[in-house]
Design a protein around this motif. Structure first.
Motif, PDB file in Angstrom:
ATOM      1  N   ALA A 241      -6.080  -3.146  -3.091  1.00 63.95           N
ATOM      2  CA  ALA A 241      -5.975  -2.722  -4.296  1.00 63.95           C
ATOM      3  C   ALA A 241      -6.632  -3.386  -5.263  1.00 63.95           C
ATOM      4  O   ALA A 241      -6.632  -2.466  -6.731  1.00 63.95           O
ATOM      5  CB  ALA A 241      -4.816  -2.843  -4.302  1.00 63.95           C
TER       6      ALA A 241
ATOM      7  N   ARG B  48      -0.993   2.045   4.450  1.00 70.88           N
ATOM      8  CA  ARG B  48      -2.313   2.026   4.432  1.00 70.88           C
ATOM      9  C   ARG B  48      -3.362   1.458   5.160  1.00 70.88           C
ATOM     10  O   ARG B  48      -3.382   0.464   5.316  1.00 70.88           O
ATOM     11  CB  ARG B  48      -2.822   2.939   3.719  1.00 70.88           C
ATOM     12  CG  ARG B  48      -3.142   1.598   2.705  1.00 70.88           C
ATOM     13  CD  ARG B  48      -4.225   2.406   1.523  1.00 70.88           C
ATOM     14  NE  ARG B  48      -4.597   1.250   0.041  1.00 70.88           N
ATOM     15  CZ  ARG B  48      -5.642   1.416  -0.629  1.00 70.88           C
ATOM     16  NH1 ARG B  48      -5.620   3.091  -0.980  1.00 70.88           N
ATOM     17  NH2 ARG B  48      -5.811   0.840  -1.488  1.00 70.88           N
TER      18      ARG B  48
ATOM     19  N   GLY C 280      -5.401  -1.915   5.860  1.00 71.74           N
ATOM     20  CA  GLY C 280      -5.410  -2.706   4.448  1.00 71.74           C
ATOM     21  C   GLY C 280      -6.898  -3.151   4.428  1.00 71.74           C
ATOM     22  O   GLY C 280      -7.094  -4.373   3.865  1.00 71.74           O
TER      23      GLY C 280
ATOM     24  N   SER D  13       0.769  -1.065  -0.108  1.00 65.10           N
ATOM     25  CA  SER D  13       0.278   0.600   0.005  1.00 65.10           C
ATOM     26  C   SER D  13       1.475   1.070   0.300  1.00 65.10           C
ATOM     27  O   SER D  13       0.855   2.392  -0.745  1.00 65.10           O
ATOM     28  CB  SER D  13      -0.914   0.312   0.905  1.00 65.10           C
ATOM     29  OG  SER D  13      -0.311  -0.045   2.341  1.00 65.10           O
TER      30      SER D  13
ATOM     31  N   GLY E 204      -7.386   1.535  -6.182  1.00 60.51           N
ATOM     32  CA  GLY E 204      -5.778   0.734  -5.816  1.00 60.51           C
ATOM     33  C   GLY E 204      -5.304   2.510  -6.484  1.00 60.51           C
ATOM     34  O   GLY E 204      -5.816   3.698  -5.752  1.00 60.51           O
TER      35      GLY E 204
END
Length: 288
Positions: free
Chosen positions: A152, A146, A148, A132, A156
């Motif tokens: 993503a 960041r 979780g 991230s 993302g």
């Protein structure tokens, strides 16, 4: 869809982090693309660069291209850390060669389909290698991890579904796309973690270096067979496994398999595949 299923069948797990199954990550990204109609982005975490990028950058590009054509992406981004300038130069050369040969660009091999790759040069730093954090840095924000809870593959880069792998994972994907799942499993490994892993062995050994070994190889084999055993006058006291995020294992744990779950049970992680053998004279080893 066929390539996604091939990746699932191969059992390839991300060659970094926690070893998440690559095929499942691809399927999740494909599902988001289908549900939202948003074009995905393909990304490569090359913060640490490493030996795979230096040896065969084209394999990394091939893996990213396969993902782009499979998932409908037109853009790939490679986050490149400042280390290893030889690998960085080789990557730039490979990108230009792929464009010149028609494998990257606006009209790949006359198919009317587009996919190109650009390099984002980062400032480096260990924490910037977390997934991230890489995406944050490529978005122009501070390169720090960041929360979780948002994957993503859902949101993302630029808010688009993003398929992110590290260098070694992309190279494996390239080979699986070419040779198939059975070939990959035939490289060895374990049922849960098939295939091979690139590892670097250093420390108080006779001949340290970078080796490609089957997943599941005991740590002791890395030291005794691949690295030529402990250096003259040295006795193995401990192993540091997994790099800066890893941990220290006593010599009694040298039989631990190079695999995600066994290493976690022993108290460390596979991480970046670094194994450092510590001899009796190490102050760290003395504390274990």
């Amino acid at each position: 869809a066929a390539l996604v299923e091939t990746l699932k069948a191969s059992g390839l797990r991300g060659r970094g982090g926690m070893g998440f199954p690559a095929g499942e990550k691809w399927a999740a990204c494909a599902a988001t693309v289908e549900a939202t109609g948003t074009a995905p982005l393909i990304a490569c975490n090359a913060n640490g660069v490493g030996p795979v990028m230096e040896a065969d950058p084209q394999a990394v590009l091939d893996g990213m291209l396969a993902a782009g054509l499979t998932l409908g992406a037109t853009e790939g981004l490679i986050y490149l850390g400042p280390g290893n300038p030889a690998a960085a130069a080789g990557l730039e050369t490979a990108i230009e060669a792929a464009r010149a040969a028609g494998w990257l660009g606006a009209n790949i091999q006359g198919s009317g389909r587009a996919f190109d790759v650009r390099v984002h040069r980062g400032a480096g730093g260990f924490v910037a290698g977390e997934g991230s954090a890489v995406l944050a840095a490529m978005s122009g924000r501070v390169g720090e991890p960041r929360d979780g809870h948002v994957h993503a593959t859902e949101k993302g880069l630029r808010g688009a579904p993003t398929l992110l792998h590290n260098v070694e994972t992309w190279a494996n994907i390239s080979a699986i796309a070419e040779h198939g799942a059975d070939w990959f499993r035939g490289l060895g490994g374990t049922p849960a973690s098939p295939g091979s892993k690139v590892v670097t062995v250093s420390g108080a050994v006779t001949c340290g270096g970078t080796f490609e070994v089957a997943m599941g190889t005991p740590l002791a084999t890395l030291v005794e067979t691949h690295a030529g055993g402990m250096a003259d006058g040295e006795t193995l006291k401990a192993l540091q496994v997994g790099g800066a995020s890893g941990g220290f294992l006593p010599a009694a744990a040298a039989g631990t398999a190079l695999d995600y779950e066994p290493l976690a049970e022993a108290g460390t992680i596979l991480g970046n595949g670094v194994v450092v053998a510590l001899g009796e004279g190490s102050c760290v080893a003395d504390s274990l």
